[in-house]
Design a protein around this motif. Structure first.
Motif, PDB file in Angstrom:
ATOM      1  N   ILE A  38       0.804  -1.387   0.634  1.00  0.00           N
ATOM      2  CA  ILE A  38       0.246   0.014  -0.022  1.00  0.00           C
ATOM      3  C   ILE A  38       1.017   1.198   0.031  1.00  0.00           C
ATOM      4  O   ILE A  38       0.623   2.868  -0.634  1.00  0.00           O
ATOM      5  CB  ILE A  38      -0.931  -0.218   1.024  1.00  0.00           C
ATOM      6  CG1 ILE A  38      -2.086  -0.869   1.123  1.00  0.00           C
ATOM      7  CG2 ILE A  38      -1.670   1.564   1.217  1.00  0.00           C
ATOM      8  CD1 ILE A  38      -2.877  -1.570   2.544  1.00  0.00           C
ATOM      9  N   GLY A  44       1.026   3.164  -3.804  1.00  0.00           N
ATOM     10  CA  GLY A  44      -0.017   4.652  -2.720  1.00  0.00           C
ATOM     11  C   GLY A  44      -0.592   5.005  -4.089  1.00  0.00           C
ATOM     12  O   GLY A  44      -1.456   5.685  -4.468  1.00  0.00           O
ATOM     13  N   LEU A  47      -3.476   2.782  -5.903  1.00  0.00           N
ATOM     14  CA  LEU A  47      -5.256   2.893  -5.168  1.00  0.00           C
ATOM     15  C   LEU A  47      -5.447   4.096  -5.678  1.00  0.00           C
ATOM     16  O   LEU A  47      -6.671   4.737  -5.734  1.00  0.00           O
ATOM     17  CB  LEU A  47      -3.983   2.048  -3.708  1.00  0.00           C
ATOM     18  CG  LEU A  47      -4.257   1.269  -4.165  1.00  0.00           C
ATOM     19  CD1 LEU A  47      -3.505   1.782  -1.838  1.00  0.00           C
ATOM     20  CD2 LEU A  47      -5.378   0.242  -3.945  1.00  0.00           C
ATOM     21  N   ILE A  48      -4.367   5.643  -5.716  1.00  0.00           N
ATOM     22  CA  ILE A  48      -5.106   6.893  -5.401  1.00  0.00           C
ATOM     23  C   ILE A  48      -5.709   6.922  -6.919  1.00  0.00           C
ATOM     24  O   ILE A  48      -6.918   7.452  -7.546  1.00  0.00           O
ATOM     25  CB  ILE A  48      -4.468   8.350  -5.258  1.00  0.00           C
ATOM     26  CG1 ILE A  48      -3.710   7.502  -3.798  1.00  0.00           C
ATOM     27  CG2 ILE A  48      -4.844   8.897  -5.439  1.00  0.00           C
ATOM     28  CD1 ILE A  48      -4.681   7.968  -2.990  1.00  0.00           C
ATOM     29  N   THR A  51      -9.194   5.086  -7.686  1.00  0.00           N
ATOM     30  CA  THR A  51     -10.445   6.250  -6.869  1.00  0.00           C
ATOM     31  C   THR A  51     -10.944   7.550  -8.025  1.00  0.00           C
ATOM     32  O   THR A  51     -11.759   7.124  -7.298  1.00  0.00           O
ATOM     33  CB  THR A  51      -9.713   6.927  -6.016  1.00  0.00           C
ATOM     34  OG1 THR A  51      -9.221   8.138  -5.870  1.00  0.00           O
ATOM     35  CG2 THR A  51      -9.249   6.325  -4.530  1.00  0.00           C
ATOM     36  N   LEU A 101     -11.077  -0.652  -7.485  1.00  0.00           N
ATOM     37  CA  LEU A 101     -11.108  -0.538  -7.072  1.00  0.00           C
ATOM     38  C   LEU A 101     -11.875  -1.866  -6.255  1.00  0.00           C
ATOM     39  O   LEU A 101     -12.558  -1.609  -6.334  1.00  0.00           O
ATOM     40  CB  LEU A 101     -10.890   1.022  -5.253  1.00  0.00           C
ATOM     41  CG  LEU A 101      -9.899   1.505  -6.094  1.00  0.00           C
ATOM     42  CD1 LEU A 101     -10.252   2.992  -5.318  1.00  0.00           C
ATOM     43  CD2 LEU A 101      -8.138   0.868  -5.300  1.00  0.00           C
ATOM     44  N   GLY A 105     -10.045  -1.986  -1.237  1.00  0.00           N
ATOM     45  CA  GLY A 105      -9.227  -0.695  -1.393  1.00  0.00           C
ATOM     46  C   GLY A 105      -9.910   0.607  -0.789  1.00  0.00           C
ATOM     47  O   GLY A 105      -8.730   1.436  -1.184  1.00  0.00           O
ATOM     48  N   SER A 106     -10.932   0.447  -1.412  1.00  0.00           N
ATOM     49  CA  SER A 106     -11.311   2.038  -1.337  1.00  0.00           C
ATOM     50  C   SER A 106     -11.628   2.562  -0.473  1.00  0.00           C
ATOM     51  O   SER A 106     -10.854   3.565   0.096  1.00  0.00           O
ATOM     52  CB  SER A 106     -12.724   2.071  -1.895  1.00  0.00           C
ATOM     53  OG  SER A 106     -13.614   2.300  -3.147  1.00  0.00           O
ATOM     54  N   ALA A 109      -7.351   3.425   0.534  1.00  0.00           N
ATOM     55  CA  ALA A 109      -7.355   5.102  -0.982  1.00  0.00           C
ATOM     56  C   ALA A 109      -7.879   5.377   0.177  1.00  0.00           C
ATOM     57  O   ALA A 109      -6.943   6.806  -0.039  1.00  0.00           O
ATOM     58  CB  ALA A 109      -7.887   4.270  -2.180  1.00  0.00           C
ATOM     59  N   LEU A 112      -4.804   6.601   2.759  1.00  0.00           N
ATOM     60  CA  LEU A 112      -4.235   6.942   1.332  1.00  0.00           C
ATOM     61  C   LEU A 112      -4.241   8.648   1.369  1.00  0.00           C
ATOM     62  O   LEU A 112      -3.239   9.217   1.339  1.00  0.00           O
ATOM     63  CB  LEU A 112      -3.278   6.823   0.681  1.00  0.00           C
ATOM     64  CG  LEU A 112      -2.533   6.236   0.184  1.00  0.00           C
ATOM     65  CD1 LEU A 112      -1.578   5.768   1.000  1.00  0.00           C
ATOM     66  CD2 LEU A 112      -2.249   4.987  -0.762  1.00  0.00           C
ATOM     67  N   ARG A 113      -5.681   8.925   1.011  1.00  0.00           N
ATOM     68  CA  ARG A 113      -6.312  10.566  -0.438  1.00  0.00           C
ATOM     69  C   ARG A 113      -5.701  11.051   0.868  1.00  0.00           C
ATOM     70  O   ARG A 113      -5.454  12.304   1.117  1.00  0.00           O
ATOM     71  CB  ARG A 113      -7.391  10.198  -0.688  1.00  0.00           C
ATOM     72  CG  ARG A 113      -7.415  11.803  -1.182  1.00  0.00           C
ATOM     73  CD  ARG A 113      -7.030  11.790  -2.685  1.00  0.00           C
ATOM     74  NE  ARG A 113      -6.009  12.845  -2.463  1.00  0.00           N
ATOM     75  CZ  ARG A 113      -5.190  13.135  -3.319  1.00  0.00           C
ATOM     76  NH1 ARG A 113      -5.853  11.695  -4.643  1.00  0.00           N
ATOM     77  NH2 ARG A 113      -4.371  13.903  -3.493  1.00  0.00           N
TER      78      ARG A 113
END
Length: 137
Positions: A38, A44, A47-48, A51, A101, A105-106, A109, A112-113
């Motif tokens: 991640i 990262g 993943l972003i 989104t 995602l 995952g959502s 993320a 992470l966002r």
């Protein structure tokens, strides 16, 4: 020592992972590897990007500027294995593969966002600190 999780049937009431206690500080904890996937440079960013939209491989590669084809493929495989990314093969000629995602995952993320937004907002402070540090050396 923390046991590693083996593939299990999610409907099995005797699921051995029910007793798994994740501790990222423990050497053998499988959460370390997932955290690495991640928070790694490409994980990262992938993943972003996901989104924002569902992406085909090459479109995602263009969105995550600088990632090689090999690194993106490895990253997506790891994130898919961890249950964060869904790979969907479209039955067409030629076949198309799309990435999106999963619900997990959502959620990951989104956190992470928040971190990315904080870091981007604080870049003037970071740059000033770097300049002070570099002048003192």
């Amino acid at each position: 020592m923390i046991p590693t999780a083996a593939p299990v049937d999610p409907t099995d009431p005797t699921d051995p992972t029910d007793d798994l206690v994740a501790d990222v500080f423990a050497r053998a904890c499988p959460s370390r590897r997932t955290l690495e996937h991640i928070t790694g440079k490409w994980g990262g960013l992938a993943l972003i990007a996901l989104t924002e939209d569902t992406y085909r491989f090459n479109a995602l590669r263009r969105r995550v500027d600088g990632v090689s084809e090999k690194m993106l493929a490895q990253t997506l495989h790891a994130l898919e294995r961890d249950g964060l990314v869904r790979r969907e093969v479209q039955t067409s000629i030629p076949p198309h593969v799309q990435y999106s995602l999963t619900p997990l995952g959502s959620r990951v993320a989104a956190k992470l966002r928040e971190l990315i937004d904080l870091v981007e907002a604080e870049m003037p402070t970071v740059i000033a600190a770097q300049e002070r540090y570099d002048r003192s050396r």
